[in-house]
Design an enzyme around this catalytic site. Structure first.
Site, PDB file in Angstrom:
ATOM      1  N   PHE A 144       0.891  -1.432   0.031  1.00 28.73           N
ATOM      2  CA  PHE A 144      -0.048  -0.081  -0.021  1.00 28.73           C
ATOM      3  C   PHE A 144       0.885   1.495   0.074  1.00 28.73           C
ATOM      4  CE2 PHE A 144      -2.178   3.079   3.260  1.00 28.73           C
ATOM      5  CZ  PHE A 144      -2.941   3.638   2.402  1.00 28.73           C
ATOM      6  N   THR A 186       3.835 -10.963  -0.889  1.00 27.36           N
ATOM      7  CA  THR A 186       2.987 -11.598   0.101  1.00 27.36           C
ATOM      8  C   THR A 186       1.555 -11.272  -0.271  1.00 27.36           C
ATOM      9  OG1 THR A 186       2.706  -9.721   1.382  1.00 27.36           O
ATOM     10  CG2 THR A 186       4.581 -11.342   1.692  1.00 27.36           C
ATOM     11  N   THR A 246       6.067   2.955  12.469  1.00 33.02           N
ATOM     12  CA  THR A 246       4.603   3.008  12.999  1.00 33.02           C
ATOM     13  C   THR A 246       4.344   4.066  14.278  1.00 33.02           C
ATOM     14  OG1 THR A 246       2.532   2.105  13.696  1.00 33.02           O
ATOM     15  CG2 THR A 246       4.634   0.710  13.726  1.00 33.02           C
ATOM     16  N   ASP A 247       3.479   4.712  14.514  1.00 34.31           N
ATOM     17  CA  ASP A 247       3.247   5.087  15.927  1.00 34.31           C
ATOM     18  C   ASP A 247       2.923   4.072  17.036  1.00 34.31           C
ATOM     19  OD1 ASP A 247       0.496   4.599  14.754  1.00 34.31           O
ATOM     20  OD2 ASP A 247       0.040   6.584  15.412  1.00 34.31           O
ATOM     21  N   GLU A 248       2.492   2.927  16.463  1.00 32.34           N
ATOM     22  CA  GLU A 248       2.095   1.930  17.337  1.00 32.34           C
ATOM     23  C   GLU A 248       3.026   1.439  18.243  1.00 32.34           C
ATOM     24  OE1 GLU A 248      -0.676  -1.019  15.507  1.00 32.34           O
ATOM     25  OE2 GLU A 248      -1.062   0.530  13.978  1.00 32.34           O
ATOM     26  N   TYR A 268       2.484  -7.287  16.043  1.00 33.56           N
ATOM     27  CA  TYR A 268       2.821  -6.282  15.124  1.00 33.56           C
ATOM     28  C   TYR A 268       3.673  -5.431  15.616  1.00 33.56           C
ATOM     29  CZ  TYR A 268       2.458  -2.277  12.031  1.00 33.56           C
ATOM     30  OH  TYR A 268       2.829  -1.210  10.963  1.00 33.56           O
ATOM     31  N   SER A 278       7.069  -6.285  16.961  1.00 32.29           N
ATOM     32  CA  SER A 278       8.216  -6.475  16.000  1.00 32.29           C
ATOM     33  C   SER A 278       8.563  -5.163  15.290  1.00 32.29           C
ATOM     34  CB  SER A 278       7.453  -7.492  14.752  1.00 32.29           C
ATOM     35  OG  SER A 278       6.590  -6.994  14.290  1.00 32.29           O
ATOM     36  N   LYS A 279       7.891  -4.373  15.071  1.00 35.82           N
ATOM     37  CA  LYS A 279       8.246  -2.903  14.429  1.00 35.82           C
ATOM     38  C   LYS A 279       9.127  -2.205  15.334  1.00 35.82           C
ATOM     39  CE  LYS A 279       7.169  -1.246  11.167  1.00 35.82           C
ATOM     40  NZ  LYS A 279       8.121  -1.366   9.740  1.00 35.82           N
ATOM     41  N   PRO A 326     -18.255  -4.093  10.013  1.00 38.09           N
ATOM     42  CA  PRO A 326     -18.063  -4.532  11.379  1.00 38.09           C
ATOM     43  C   PRO A 326     -17.022  -3.344  12.088  1.00 38.09           C
ATOM     44  CG  PRO A 326     -16.227  -5.467   9.875  1.00 38.09           C
ATOM     45  CD  PRO A 326     -17.268  -4.620   8.967  1.00 38.09           C
ATOM     46  N   ASP A 345     -14.458  -7.321  20.149  1.00 38.92           N
ATOM     47  CA  ASP A 345     -13.294  -6.505  20.243  1.00 38.92           C
ATOM     48  C   ASP A 345     -12.211  -7.389  19.755  1.00 38.92           C
ATOM     49  OD1 ASP A 345     -12.197  -4.041  20.274  1.00 38.92           O
ATOM     50  OD2 ASP A 345     -12.415  -3.520  22.322  1.00 38.92           O
ATOM     51  N   GLY A 369      -6.461  -6.996  23.196  1.00 37.35           N
ATOM     52  CA  GLY A 369      -5.495  -6.211  23.508  1.00 37.35           C
ATOM     53  C   GLY A 369      -5.685  -4.745  22.809  1.00 37.35           C
ATOM     54  N   HIS A 370      -6.797  -4.444  22.188  1.00 31.61           N
ATOM     55  CA  HIS A 370      -6.793  -3.347  21.280  1.00 31.61           C
ATOM     56  C   HIS A 370      -6.639  -2.127  22.198  1.00 31.61           C
ATOM     57  CE1 HIS A 370     -10.232  -1.577  18.330  1.00 31.61           C
ATOM     58  NE2 HIS A 370      -8.885  -1.222  18.203  1.00 31.61           N
TER      59      HIS A 370
HETATM   60  P1  NAD Z   1       1.311  -3.393   3.316  1.00 32.45           P
HETATM   61  O1  NAD Z   1       1.175  -4.776   4.092  1.00 32.45           O
HETATM   62  O2  NAD Z   1       0.291  -2.997   2.387  1.00 32.45           O
HETATM   63  O3  NAD Z   1       2.877  -3.882   2.207  1.00 32.45           O
HETATM   64  C1  NAD Z   1       3.950  -4.334   2.628  1.00 32.45           C
HETATM   65  C2  NAD Z   1       4.717  -4.847   1.474  1.00 32.45           C
HETATM   66  O4  NAD Z   1       5.716  -5.864   1.849  1.00 32.45           O
HETATM   67  C3  NAD Z   1       3.826  -5.785   0.605  1.00 32.45           C
HETATM   68  O5  NAD Z   1       4.044  -5.332  -0.691  1.00 32.45           O
HETATM   69  C4  NAD Z   1       4.702  -7.263   0.856  1.00 32.45           C
HETATM   70  O6  NAD Z   1       4.695  -8.166  -0.265  1.00 32.45           O
HETATM   71  C5  NAD Z   1       6.062  -6.735   1.275  1.00 32.45           C
HETATM   72  N1  NAD Z   1       6.747  -7.608   1.904  1.00 32.45           N
HETATM   73  C6  NAD Z   1       6.337  -8.384   3.042  1.00 32.45           C
HETATM   74  N2  NAD Z   1       7.375  -9.139   3.461  1.00 32.45           N
HETATM   75  C7  NAD Z   1       8.512  -8.913   2.945  1.00 32.45           C
HETATM   76  C8  NAD Z   1       9.604  -9.555   2.746  1.00 32.45           C
HETATM   77  N3  NAD Z   1      10.028 -10.391   3.523  1.00 32.45           N
HETATM   78  N4  NAD Z   1      10.596  -9.168   1.739  1.00 32.45           N
HETATM   79  C9  NAD Z   1      10.213  -8.229   0.791  1.00 32.45           C
HETATM   80  N5  NAD Z   1       9.051  -7.857   0.731  1.00 32.45           N
HETATM   81  C10 NAD Z   1       7.805  -8.211   1.801  1.00 32.45           C
HETATM   82  O7  NAD Z   1       2.100  -2.616   4.331  1.00 32.45           O
HETATM   83  P2  NAD Z   1       1.737  -0.917   4.134  1.00 32.45           P
HETATM   84  O8  NAD Z   1       0.779  -0.462   4.895  1.00 32.45           O
HETATM   85  O9  NAD Z   1       2.101  -0.330   2.909  1.00 32.45           O
HETATM   86  O10 NAD Z   1       2.968  -0.484   5.143  1.00 32.45           O
HETATM   87  C11 NAD Z   1       4.280  -0.339   4.766  1.00 32.45           C
HETATM   88  C12 NAD Z   1       5.351  -0.028   5.972  1.00 32.45           C
HETATM   89  O11 NAD Z   1       4.719   0.973   6.504  1.00 32.45           O
HETATM   90  C13 NAD Z   1       5.219  -0.972   7.005  1.00 32.45           C
HETATM   91  O12 NAD Z   1       6.537  -1.158   7.574  1.00 32.45           O
HETATM   92  C14 NAD Z   1       4.306  -0.439   8.169  1.00 32.45           C
HETATM   93  O13 NAD Z   1       4.847  -1.041   9.507  1.00 32.45           O
HETATM   94  C15 NAD Z   1       4.605   0.907   7.911  1.00 32.45           C
HETATM   95  N6  NAD Z   1       3.471   1.780   8.380  1.00 32.45           N
HETATM   96  C16 NAD Z   1       2.161   1.364   7.799  1.00 32.45           C
HETATM   97  C17 NAD Z   1       1.181   2.315   8.263  1.00 32.45           C
HETATM   98  C18 NAD Z   1      -0.300   2.194   7.876  1.00 32.45           C
HETATM   99  O14 NAD Z   1      -1.240   2.765   8.263  1.00 32.45           O
HETATM  100  N7  NAD Z   1      -0.476   1.205   6.805  1.00 32.45           N
HETATM  101  C19 NAD Z   1       1.271   3.216   9.149  1.00 32.45           C
HETATM  102  C20 NAD Z   1       2.651   3.619   9.581  1.00 32.45           C
HETATM  103  C21 NAD Z   1       3.425   2.724   9.378  1.00 32.45           C
HETATM  104  P1  TYD Z   2      -6.697  -1.280  10.905  1.00 30.51           P
HETATM  105  O1  TYD Z   2      -7.000  -0.629   9.869  1.00 30.51           O
HETATM  106  O2  TYD Z   2      -6.468  -2.566  11.219  1.00 30.51           O
HETATM  107  O3  TYD Z   2      -5.428  -0.354  11.588  1.00 30.51           O
HETATM  108  P2  TYD Z   2      -4.796  -0.518  13.197  1.00 30.51           P
HETATM  109  O4  TYD Z   2      -4.985  -1.719  13.874  1.00 30.51           O
HETATM  110  O5  TYD Z   2      -3.221  -0.608  12.726  1.00 30.51           O
HETATM  111  O6  TYD Z   2      -4.902   0.728  13.594  1.00 30.51           O
HETATM  112  O7  TYD Z   2      -7.874  -0.728  12.208  1.00 30.51           O
HETATM  113  C1  TYD Z   2      -8.273   0.594  12.473  1.00 30.51           C
HETATM  114  C2  TYD Z   2      -9.056   0.555  13.609  1.00 30.51           C
HETATM  115  O8  TYD Z   2     -10.318   0.109  13.348  1.00 30.51           O
HETATM  116  C3  TYD Z   2      -8.478  -0.024  14.842  1.00 30.51           C
HETATM  117  O9  TYD Z   2      -9.092   0.468  15.899  1.00 30.51           O
HETATM  118  C4  TYD Z   2      -9.356  -1.469  14.751  1.00 30.51           C
HETATM  119  C5  TYD Z   2     -10.651  -1.041  14.191  1.00 30.51           C
HETATM  120  N1  TYD Z   2     -11.329  -2.097  13.133  1.00 30.51           N
HETATM  121  C6  TYD Z   2     -12.744  -2.119  13.232  1.00 30.51           C
HETATM  122  O10 TYD Z   2     -13.184  -1.504  14.138  1.00 30.51           O
HETATM  123  N2  TYD Z   2     -13.308  -3.242  12.492  1.00 30.51           N
HETATM  124  C7  TYD Z   2     -12.344  -3.804  11.300  1.00 30.51           C
HETATM  125  O11 TYD Z   2     -13.067  -4.800  10.650  1.00 30.51           O
HETATM  126  C8  TYD Z   2     -11.188  -3.357  11.416  1.00 30.51           C
HETATM  127  C9  TYD Z   2     -10.398  -4.124  10.152  1.00 30.51           C
HETATM  128  C10 TYD Z   2     -10.643  -2.654  12.169  1.00 30.51           C
END
Ligand code: NAD
Ligand code: TYD
Length: 352
Positions: A10, A35, A133-135, A159, A162-163, A214, A290, A293-294
């Site tokens: 993404f 993946t 991530t902020d998480e 998650y 691990s980050k 949901p 829920d 650990g949300h």
């Molecule tokens: P995503 O899950 O959409 O994409 C992850 C990509 O990494 C995929 O294309 C997958 O095929 C690839 N990948 C997974 N394992 C791999 C490996 N071992 N080697 C090579 N490629 C691999 O994730 P995203 O939402 O695009 O997030 C990207 C980064 O940003 C992540 O590190 C995530 O922790 C961080 N991030 C995401 C968010 C969010 O809201 N989505 C917010 C803050 C930070």
């Molecule tokens: P998500 O998009 O999975 O991101 P993150 O857990 O990394 O914040 O979820 C965003 C928020 O939405 C989170 O509080 C969990 C909630 N959520 C739901 O309420 N229903 C759902 O089906 C999903 C996927 C998430």
């Protein structure tokens, strides 16, 4: 060249598309394991762009990463590759340890070896940008101030743990080896090409497919939403001007309760694609069990990156969410491509 990992996902996909939109940008070697979350259709528009080299592979593959670095001599690595979904990390944490921790470790070691072999100018120019991530900071109460870079790490999910571990490795490689790193910790992203297992794209697609929307628990959990294009511009800014060894929090000052996010999406859909029966999509909202650990609330204080690097988000939540809903309405082919058998299996497992 720059080496982007996870550039078929993404945020990585949006980053590569935005980067190559600028004709003056260097080329991109895009290393992605493809993946379930990786999708080459996102990169379709780059098919004829010689500046984009896609490599199907794993950041944990030492031989491959070493060879790519030697062959292409990138001046930077931007590491997006990760397992990124909290709910999946609860069902199966092993992949999160393998990719997010061991994979990042391997990438750091290969990159350090490559960097050691560069001449003085190459060494000076090189950057390893770790996208996080902020998480990692854990959960806030309603009255806590937003996360700054000084908050302690208190990850709560497999998650985020691990980050957090990967962030620590990156930090240690700077302090121990002088390896030139920057780290960004960003809040929740939304926008085009988002795999529809995360809240926003899931709700848009479920709404259009007459399925329940949901909401976990009481829906009062708060996330701080940032349009993905703004995250990409922040990464470009930090990569260009960030101070080595520093971390930068990236966020949009857009705290929203989940239930309000879902209701906003429903209202936009009511306007852009009204239900055949004339009722609101809000009727499809369903409260479900829920998440274990949300985390209750995340909020990013982005004043450091604003003050030191002059970065600011271009989108408000209202403009960004409208664009996002419109994008999902306009891109049925991309959607059909991701809603595969394995996606349906996930929905069955998670929502029964
Ligand atoms: P995503 O899950 O959409 O994409 C992850 C990509 O990494 C995929 O294309 C997958 O095929 C690839 N990948 C997974 N394992 C791999 C490996 N071992 N080697 C090579 N490629 C691999 O994730 P995203 O939402 O695009 O997030 C990207 C980064 O940003 C992540 O590190 C995530 O922790 C961080 N991030 C995401 C968010 C969010 O809201 N989505 C917010 C803050 C930070
Ligand atoms: P998500 O998009 O999975 O991101 P993150 O857990 O990394 O914040 O979820 C965003 C928020 O939405 C989170 O509080 C969990 C909630 N959520 C739901 O309420 N229903 C759902 O089906 C999903 C996927 C998430």
């Amino acid at each position: 060249m720059i080496l982007v990992t996870g550039g078929a996902g993404f945020i990585g996909g949006n980053f590569v598309l935005d980067w190559l939109k600028n004709p003056a940008s260097e080329g991109v070697i895009n290393l992605d394991k493809l993946t379930y979350a990786g999708n080459l259709a996102t990169l379709d528009s780059l098919k004829d762009d010689p500046r984009h080299i896609f490599v199907h592979g794993d950041i944990g593959d030492k031989e491959l990463v070493t060879r790519l670095l030697k062959e292409h001599q990138p001046r930077a690595i931007v590491n997006f590759a990760a397992e990124s979904h909290v709910d999946r990390s609860i069902h199966g944490p092993a992949e999160f340890v393998t990719t997010n921790i061991v994979g990042t470790f391997n990438l750091l070691e290969c990159a350090r070896e490559y960097w050691n072999g560069l001449d003085a100018a190459g060494k000076e120019r090189f950057r390893f940008h770790h996208v996080s991530t902020d998480e990692v900071y854990g959960s806030l109460s309603l009255t806590d101030p937003a996360f700054t870079e000084k908050n302690s790490y208190e990850p709560n999910s497999p998650y985020s743990a691990s980050k957090a571990a990967s962030d620590h490795l990156v930090r240690a490689w700077f302090h121990t080896y002088g390896f030139p790193v920057v780290t960004t910790n960003c809040s929740n992203n939304y926008g085009p090409y988002h795999f529809p297992e995360k809240l926003i794209p899931l709700v848009i697609l479920n709404a259009l497919n007459s399925k329940p929307l949901p909401i976990y628990g009481d829906g009062q959990q708060i996330r701080d939403w940032l349009y993905v294009g703004d995250h990409c511009s922040a990464i470009r800014e930090v990569l260009a001007k960030g101070k080595l060894g520093e971390t930068y929090n990236i966020g949009g000052w857009n705290e929203k309760a989940n239930i309000d996010v879902v209701k906003t999406i429903c209202r936009i859909l009511d306007e852009l694609k009204p239900r055949a029966d004339g009722k609101s999509y809000v009727e499809q909202i369903t409260f479900v069990k829920d998440r274990p650990g949300h985390d209750r609330r995340y909020a990013i204080d982005a004043s450091k990156v604003e003050r030191e690097l002059g970065w600011r988000p271009a989108e408000t939540f209202d403009t960004g969410i409208r664009k996002t809903v419109q994008w999902y309405l306009d891109n049925p082919v991309w959607i059909d491509g991701v809603v595969s058998g394995s996606y349906r299996d996930w929905l069955q497992k998670q929502y029964n």
